[in-house]
Design a protein around this motif. Structure first.
Motif, PDB file in Angstrom:
ATOM      1  N   SER A  18       0.830  -1.206   0.000  1.00 19.36           N
ATOM      2  CA  SER A  18       0.000   0.000   0.000  1.00 19.36           C
ATOM      3  C   SER A  18       0.863   1.254   0.000  1.00 19.36           C
ATOM      4  CB  SER A  18      -0.940  -0.005   1.208  1.00 19.36           C
ATOM      5  OG  SER A  18      -1.812  -1.105   1.155  1.00 19.36           O
ATOM      6  N   LEU A  32       2.464   1.651  -3.504  1.00 13.96           N
ATOM      7  CA  LEU A  32       1.538   2.126  -4.542  1.00 13.96           C
ATOM      8  C   LEU A  32       1.177   3.592  -4.333  1.00 13.96           C
ATOM      9  CD1 LEU A  32      -0.835  -0.966  -4.898  1.00 13.96           C
ATOM     10  CD2 LEU A  32       1.096  -0.313  -6.326  1.00 13.96           C
ATOM     11  N   PRO A  38      -2.064   3.202 -10.678  1.00  9.41           N
ATOM     12  CA  PRO A  38      -3.384   2.584 -10.529  1.00  9.41           C
ATOM     13  C   PRO A  38      -3.242   1.125 -10.130  1.00  9.41           C
ATOM     14  CG  PRO A  38      -2.839   2.854 -12.851  1.00  9.41           C
ATOM     15  CD  PRO A  38      -1.764   3.555 -12.078  1.00  9.41           C
ATOM     16  N   ALA A  39      -4.203   0.638  -9.374  1.00 12.98           N
ATOM     17  CA  ALA A  39      -4.126  -0.737  -8.873  1.00 12.98           C
ATOM     18  C   ALA A  39      -5.483  -1.407  -9.001  1.00 12.98           C
ATOM     19  CB  ALA A  39      -3.662  -0.756  -7.419  1.00 12.98           C
ATOM     20  N   TYR A  89      -7.343  -4.605  -7.208  1.00  8.82           N
ATOM     21  CA  TYR A  89      -7.294  -5.584  -6.128  1.00  8.82           C
ATOM     22  C   TYR A  89      -8.290  -6.709  -6.422  1.00  8.82           C
ATOM     23  CZ  TYR A  89      -4.573  -2.332  -3.245  1.00  8.82           C
ATOM     24  OH  TYR A  89      -3.599  -1.502  -2.758  1.00  8.82           O
ATOM     25  N   PRO A 129      -5.251   1.753   0.537  1.00  6.74           N
ATOM     26  CA  PRO A 129      -5.035   1.575  -0.898  1.00  6.74           C
ATOM     27  C   PRO A 129      -4.774   2.917  -1.576  1.00  6.74           C
ATOM     28  CG  PRO A 129      -7.373   1.468  -0.418  1.00  6.74           C
ATOM     29  CD  PRO A 129      -6.663   1.575   0.902  1.00  6.74           C
ATOM     30  N   ASN A 151      -6.210   5.853  -6.812  1.00  9.33           N
ATOM     31  CA  ASN A 151      -6.660   5.390  -8.123  1.00  9.33           C
ATOM     32  C   ASN A 151      -6.646   3.857  -8.144  1.00  9.33           C
ATOM     33  OD1 ASN A 151      -7.433   5.230 -10.772  1.00  9.33           O
ATOM     34  ND2 ASN A 151      -5.453   5.853 -11.605  1.00  9.33           N
ATOM     35  N   CYS A 152      -7.618   3.261  -7.456  1.00 12.87           N
ATOM     36  CA  CYS A 152      -7.646   1.799  -7.389  1.00 12.87           C
ATOM     37  C   CYS A 152      -9.066   1.292  -7.590  1.00 12.87           C
ATOM     38  CB  CYS A 152      -7.083   1.313  -6.056  1.00 12.87           C
ATOM     39  SG  CYS A 152      -8.170   1.607  -4.649  1.00 12.87           S
ATOM     40  N   ARG A 153      -9.156  -0.001  -7.909  1.00 12.21           N
ATOM     41  CA  ARG A 153     -10.447  -0.670  -8.079  1.00 12.21           C
ATOM     42  C   ARG A 153     -10.382  -2.017  -7.373  1.00 12.21           C
ATOM     43  NH1 ARG A 153     -13.572   1.407 -12.493  1.00 12.21           N
ATOM     44  NH2 ARG A 153     -12.472   3.073 -13.564  1.00 12.21           N
ATOM     45  N   CYS A 169      -9.733  -0.260 -15.729  1.00 16.55           N
ATOM     46  CA  CYS A 169      -8.699   0.481 -14.985  1.00 16.55           C
ATOM     47  C   CYS A 169      -8.045   1.548 -15.847  1.00 16.55           C
ATOM     48  CB  CYS A 169      -7.634  -0.487 -14.468  1.00 16.55           C
ATOM     49  SG  CYS A 169      -8.195  -1.561 -13.144  1.00 16.55           S
ATOM     50  N   SER A 217     -11.977   6.853 -12.854  1.00 19.99           N
ATOM     51  CA  SER A 217     -12.048   6.317 -11.500  1.00 19.99           C
ATOM     52  C   SER A 217     -12.920   7.204 -10.634  1.00 19.99           C
ATOM     53  CB  SER A 217     -10.640   6.226 -10.891  1.00 19.99           C
ATOM     54  OG  SER A 217     -10.719   5.841  -9.542  1.00 19.99           O
TER      55      SER A 217
END
Length: 657
Positions: free
Chosen positions: A469, A472, A478-479, A481, A495, A498-500, A518, A523
């Motif tokens: 974490s 990133l 961007p990540a 999960y 997190p 910019n994550c999903r 992504c 986002s």
């Protein structure tokens, strides 16, 4: 000038040939003297410089080398020298027809002189295969040189197009800012030293609203200009940041934020649509297209009953935007050329580059733009864009996906094998890192475009999720999960913004869709906010620009930071020698001592042993990856564009305190 007599020594003494002519070499040498002393020649010579150039090149290259080749009985050395003269002629003279004329005249003169001197042409060493070689050298050289010239010309046209586009893009926000400042000047009372002035809450609210609107205008203009500048990549519109956007929102934003001269101008525009539609591209660039069409139409706003109507309709797999004005129209003779660069008529100070750039933008969106008009009555531009879910855009996304690289953090399991199959069929690259190897990764060298995290396997490695974490967030990557259980099962972690999150299903189509989302779907995550609690960290701002120092300092002070100012690197070092600092925000180009030299002193000078590890954020203009890597080697930790929005400034500083 030097080569002709110098090679006489080579071919006459070092490597003697059958024939040499010092007189002819000296004549050729004299012909090129004016090129060396051109800055000292009388003005009248400039009238004949083109004739002199053509004559000198014709005599010095095709004539001389062909004549010497004939006189040396078509020897290999002179055949190769003549071949070199052909290429040199093509390089010196850009016009293929002029090369052909000069070469033909030079060859005729060479054969003619040889015939006059010898009473005939010696052809004992001549081979017809030479003609094939010479012809190939000439035509191949002309073709490739012509292509290079055409490419250079296109680059110049493209650069001019972008320059004009940026000028247009700046004109709109500047006009809006000018109007806003006039309003603020009206609201603010005149300065009076005798009496203190006070503003009402209504006046303060108006001023804040105007400032907020102006900041939004500047942000929009900067984003569009940055995108346009980044698009000068192979003369194409850059598609790196293409995503899916709402057409209604983009068009309404364009209408609302255009730099109108008066409120009455905005009332001339109406926008009709039945329902919203999604397009794939850049919201900033489409907004620029709408700006340009509005600007062109408003040129004729003085016409009676003038109006602009913008309509959005959806048809099958296409979105259709029409921009229609009741201006003076365009004649049928001019209509076919309006998208040609530099074509313009009927408008003063118009570059003729706006519509060509609009066409480049729409073409980059895989769409089309065309125009219909009735002279004296109306003009209608129609923009056709494929819907985001159409086969055209799906194929486009797959091509864009092929340029991406992914990093999978997990085990060599079924999910990773599925990723490898996807990579094979879709063209992108995928790498594997085991959870135990996360601590070895460095945020500054993390080059992948997307990080895919298998939460279930990462949770099995103690401390791996926390380290990941942090990595990133530092890398601002961007990540995605992947998880098999409810998110609450994994506890709390931080997190990146910019994550999903996606259920770790075995459906490979679902996985490729999530990866595409992504990259290509906006986002919904918000940017990191500045710390809510009061902080006592000290930030040093090193910049020779007083207004930017003040701007950054005020924003940071309001967030609880203590600020130290320095106008240049030397002042910063003087302070750091005796005082601790938590973060340094530093410009690169400053008088007395720049940012790079200052960073080098901080990292290596023993006087600053107590602050050698202080984070240094480079606060400068856009830097490419090579420049950033070099600055990191000099001791810079991170980078921030100047000027940056408040959220980015606070977020970046918060990352390092």
């Amino acid at each position: 000038m030097i080569g002709f007599p110098a090679y006489y020594v080579i071919w006459h003494h070092l490597f003697p040939q059958g024939y040499e002519n010092l007189t002819l070499r000296l004549i050729c040498s004299v012909l090129f003297i004016p090129f060396v002393i051109k800055n000292h020649l009388p003005a009248f010579f400039t009238r004949f410089k083109y004739l002199h150039f053509a004559f000198s090149v014709g005599v010095g290259l095709p004539f001389f080398f062909c004549f010497m080749m004939i006189k040396n009985d078509w020897s290999i050395i002179w055949m190769m020298s003549f071949l070199a003269s052909i290429f040199l002629s093509i390089l010196l003279i850009y016009d293929w027809l002029l090369v052909l004329i000069i070469s033909s005249l030079g060859l005729l003169a060479a054969f003619g002189l040889a015939f006059l001197l010898d009473g005939g042409i010696e052809v004992g060493g001549f081979q017809w295969s030479y003609v094939v070689v010479f012809s190939f050298a000439y035509f191949a050289g002309v073709i490739f040189n012509y292509r290079n010239q055409a490419e250079n010309k296109n680059r110049m046209l493209f650069a001019r197009s972008f320059s004009a586009g940026i000028a247009h893009e700046m004109r709109n926000p500047l006009s809006a800012l000018y109007s806003s400042l006039e309003v603020i000047r009206e609201i603010l009372p005149e300065p009076d030293k005798q009496q203190p002035c006070a503003l009402t809450q209504t006046q303060l609210a108006h001023i804040h609203a105007i400032i907020n609107n102006d900041l939004a205008i500047i942000d929009s203009g900067n984003e569009t200009i940055n995108l346009m500048l980044s698009s000068i990549n192979n003369q194409k519109i850059s598609n790196d940041s293409f995503q899916s956007y709402s057409l209604v929102r983009v068009i309404e934003h364009a209408i609302r934020n255009y730099g109108y001269k008066s409120a009455a101008e905005q009332q001339l525009i109406t926008f009709h649509y039945d329902k919203d539609a999604i397009f794939f591209g850049s919201d900033h660039l489409l907004r620029y297209v709408i700006f340009n069409l509005i600007k062109n139409a408003l040129h004729y706003e003085k016409k009676k009953d003038f109006a602009i109507t913008i309509t959005l309709k959806t048809s099958g797999v296409q979105n259709v935007i029409t921009v229609k004005d009741t201006g003076v129209g365009i004649s049928k003779n001019h209509l076919p050329y309006i998208f040609d660069e530099f074509f313009t008529y009927g408008k003063k100070s118009n570059t003729g580059l706006g519509l060509p750039f609009c066409k480049k933008v729409i073409t980059a969106f895989k769409g089309h733009i065309n125009c219909r008009s009735s002279l004296g009555h109306w003009t209608e531009f129609t923009i056709t864009l494929p819907k985001s879910h159409s086969n055209t855009i799906s194929s486009f996304k797959r091509k864009l996906l092929a340029n991406k690289s992914l990093l999978y953090v997990g085990q060599n399991n079924n999910a990773y094998l599925s990723l490898q199959r996807l990579a094979f069929y879709n063209g992108f690259k995928v790498s594997l890192v085991f959870p135990s190897g996360v601590t070895a990764l460095d945020a500054t060298t993390l080059s992948q475009d997307l990080i895919i995290v298998d939460l279930d396997t990462v949770m099995q490695s103690q401390g791996a999720l926390t380290s990941l974490s942090q990595l990133l967030n530092d890398a601002e990557k961007p990540a995605l999960y992947l998880h098999q259980q409810a998110l609450s099962h994994y506890g709390t972690f931080n997190p990146p913004p910019n994550c999903r999150f996606s259920p770790n299903r075995k459906n490979i189509n679902h996985l490729v869709q999530e990866i595409a989302n992504c990259f290509f779907e906006p986002s919904s995550s918000l940017m990191l906010n500045a710390p809510d609690k009061a902080v006592s960290n000290t930030v040093m701002i090193v910049d020779d620009n007083a207004s930017l120092r003040t701007y950054s300092g005020i924003l940071l002070e309001k967030s609880g930071y203590q600020i130290v100012y320095a106008e240049n690197g030397q002042m910063a070092l003087n302070y750091l020698e005796h005082n601790p600092i938590d973060v340094i925000l530093m410009d690169l180009d400053m008088p007395q001592m720049g940012g790079v030299e200052t960073a080098r002193h901080i990292r290596r000078d023993k006087r600053f042993r107590h602050t050698q590890d202080v984070p240094i954020i480079c606060y400068s203009g856009g830097l490419n990856s090579d420049e950033q890597n070099e600055l990191k080697r000099q001791g810079i930790n991170d980078f921030l564009n100047k000027p940056s929005p408040k959220e980015q400034l606070l977020s970046k500083v918060a990352d390092w305190v």
